[in-house]
Write a protein that holds these residues in place. Structure first.
Motif, mmCIF file in Angstrom:
data_model
loop_
_atom_site.group_PDB
_atom_site.id
_atom_site.type_symbol
_atom_site.label_atom_id
_atom_site.label_comp_id
_atom_site.label_asym_id
_atom_site.label_seq_id
_atom_site.Cartn_x
_atom_site.Cartn_y
_atom_site.Cartn_z
ATOM 1 N N GLY A 19 0.785 -1.229 0.000
ATOM 2 C CA GLY A 19 0.000 0.000 0.000
ATOM 3 C C GLY A 19 0.820 1.285 0.000
ATOM 4 O O GLY A 19 0.270 2.368 -0.135
ATOM 5 N N CYS A 20 2.132 1.185 0.121
ATOM 6 C CA CYS A 20 2.986 2.382 0.160
ATOM 7 C C CYS A 20 3.192 2.943 -1.247
ATOM 8 O O CYS A 20 3.008 2.251 -2.248
ATOM 9 N N THR A 21 3.597 4.195 -1.308
ATOM 10 C CA THR A 21 3.803 4.851 -2.599
ATOM 11 C C THR A 21 5.071 4.341 -3.281
ATOM 12 O O THR A 21 5.973 3.812 -2.632
ATOM 13 N N GLU A 22 5.126 4.542 -4.588
ATOM 14 C CA GLU A 22 6.317 4.154 -5.347
ATOM 15 C C GLU A 22 7.527 4.957 -4.881
ATOM 16 O O GLU A 22 8.646 4.452 -4.890
ATOM 17 N N ASP A 23 7.316 6.213 -4.475
ATOM 18 C CA ASP A 23 8.426 7.018 -3.946
ATOM 19 C C ASP A 23 9.002 6.389 -2.692
ATOM 20 O O ASP A 23 10.220 6.295 -2.536
ATOM 21 N N GLU A 24 8.122 5.965 -1.765
ATOM 22 C CA GLU A 24 8.596 5.328 -0.534
ATOM 23 C C GLU A 24 9.391 4.060 -0.839
ATOM 24 O O GLU A 24 10.448 3.823 -0.246
ATOM 25 N N LYS A 25 8.903 3.280 -1.777
ATOM 26 C CA LYS A 25 9.609 2.055 -2.156
ATOM 27 C C LYS A 25 10.960 2.389 -2.791
ATOM 28 O O LYS A 25 11.961 1.742 -2.509
ATOM 29 N N VAL A 45 28.497 -10.294 4.091
ATOM 30 C CA VAL A 45 27.257 -9.632 4.502
ATOM 31 C C VAL A 45 26.108 -10.635 4.507
ATOM 32 O O VAL A 45 26.022 -11.507 3.646
ATOM 33 N N ILE A 46 25.267 -10.497 5.507
ATOM 34 C CA ILE A 46 24.013 -11.232 5.581
ATOM 35 C C ILE A 46 22.909 -10.189 5.666
ATOM 36 O O ILE A 46 22.959 -9.305 6.517
ATOM 37 N N VAL A 47 21.948 -10.272 4.762
ATOM 38 C CA VAL A 47 20.802 -9.374 4.799
ATOM 39 C C VAL A 47 19.610 -10.200 5.273
ATOM 40 O O VAL A 47 19.152 -11.099 4.575
ATOM 41 N N GLY A 48 19.147 -9.905 6.477
ATOM 42 C CA GLY A 48 17.944 -10.536 7.008
ATOM 43 C C GLY A 48 16.830 -9.519 6.877
ATOM 44 O O GLY A 48 16.835 -8.510 7.564
ATOM 45 N N ALA A 49 15.914 -9.766 5.955
ATOM 46 C CA ALA A 49 14.939 -8.722 5.666
ATOM 47 C C ALA A 49 13.599 -9.301 5.235
ATOM 48 O O ALA A 49 13.529 -10.387 4.678
ATOM 49 N N ASP A 50 12.568 -8.525 5.482
ATOM 50 C CA ASP A 50 11.276 -8.771 4.879
ATOM 51 C C ASP A 50 11.193 -7.755 3.750
ATOM 52 O O ASP A 50 10.963 -6.562 3.985
ATOM 53 N N LEU A 51 11.440 -8.218 2.539
ATOM 54 C CA LEU A 51 11.499 -7.306 1.401
ATOM 55 C C LEU A 51 10.146 -7.141 0.716
ATOM 56 O O LEU A 51 10.038 -6.458 -0.292
ATOM 57 N N ASN A 52 9.103 -7.753 1.291
ATOM 58 C CA ASN A 52 7.727 -7.580 0.835
ATOM 59 C C ASN A 52 7.553 -7.776 -0.667
ATOM 60 O O ASN A 52 6.916 -6.988 -1.356
ATOM 61 N N GLY A 53 8.146 -8.850 -1.162
ATOM 62 C CA GLY A 53 7.966 -9.210 -2.559
ATOM 63 C C GLY A 53 7.840 -10.711 -2.686
ATOM 64 O O GLY A 53 8.524 -11.452 -1.998
ATOM 65 N N HIS A 54 6.948 -11.151 -3.535
ATOM 66 C CA HIS A 54 6.791 -12.579 -3.795
ATOM 67 C C HIS A 54 7.603 -12.920 -5.028
ATOM 68 O O HIS A 54 7.281 -12.475 -6.128
ATOM 69 N N VAL A 55 8.654 -13.709 -4.847
ATOM 70 C CA VAL A 55 9.521 -14.043 -5.971
ATOM 71 C C VAL A 55 8.998 -15.232 -6.765
ATOM 72 O O VAL A 55 9.542 -15.570 -7.798
ATOM 73 N N GLY A 56 7.932 -15.865 -6.298
ATOM 74 C CA GLY A 56 7.316 -16.965 -7.024
ATOM 75 C C GLY A 56 8.067 -18.270 -6.867
ATOM 76 O O GLY A 56 9.073 -18.363 -6.174
ATOM 77 N N PRO A 76 4.765 -7.512 -8.578
ATOM 78 C CA PRO A 76 5.624 -6.438 -9.100
ATOM 79 C C PRO A 76 6.862 -6.165 -8.237
ATOM 80 O O PRO A 76 7.916 -5.817 -8.763
ATOM 81 N N GLU A 77 6.766 -6.353 -6.926
ATOM 82 C CA GLU A 77 7.905 -6.106 -6.054
ATOM 83 C C GLU A 77 9.004 -7.141 -6.253
ATOM 84 O O GLU A 77 10.141 -6.941 -5.876
ATOM 85 N N ARG A 78 8.665 -8.255 -6.873
ATOM 86 C CA ARG A 78 9.636 -9.318 -7.128
ATOM 87 C C ARG A 78 10.850 -8.785 -7.871
ATOM 88 O O ARG A 78 11.973 -9.164 -7.595
ATOM 89 N N GLU A 79 10.616 -7.897 -8.834
ATOM 90 C CA GLU A 79 11.719 -7.370 -9.628
ATOM 91 C C GLU A 79 12.745 -6.667 -8.747
ATOM 92 O O GLU A 79 13.946 -6.828 -8.942
#
Length: 110
Positions: A19-25, A45-56, A76-79
């Motif tokens: 629900g956030c804006t494209e600018d925020e993303k 580096v280890i990135v532990g994150a919730d990147l809110n994208g479904h990579v399928g 769309p966030e998958r990209e």
């Protein structure tokens, strides 16, 4: 953190939700890229994150980054998630291990 004679960086992040804006993303991804670019090439580096994208669940064009054990359809966030992983030679690790179906989703709405 120094671990076994190597520098280990641990990054924790939470990407803006659908629900956030494209600018925020965009700000989030630019900031995360900036943090990664500040690291020395020899540092781990280890990135532990919730990147809110479904990579399928498929990985035709992103072998080495995606292990084919995701869930559902890409969004769309998958990209952004995949581009980030490819840019920094990283893997979306949770897609490399087969899990029970109920363990594939961490949050459900409704």
């Amino acid at each position: 953190m120094c671990f076994g004679g190597e520098i280990l960086n641990i990054i924790s992040a939470y990407a803006p939700q659908v629900g956030c804006t494209e600018d925020e993303k965009g700000y989030f991804w630019r900031d995360l890229d900036g943090v990664m670019q500040e690291l020395e090439e020899h540092e781990r580096v280890i990135v532990g994150a919730d990147l809110n994208g479904h990579v399928g669940s498929e990985n035709e064009e992103i072998g080495g980054v995606h292990g084919a054990y995701g869930i559902g359809e890409r969004d769309p966030e998958r990209e952004s998630v995949v581009d980030f992983a490819v840019s920094f030679d990283m893997a979306i690790v949770n897609t490399f291990f087969k899990k029970k179906r109920e363990h594939l989703i961490t949050c459900r709405s409704g």
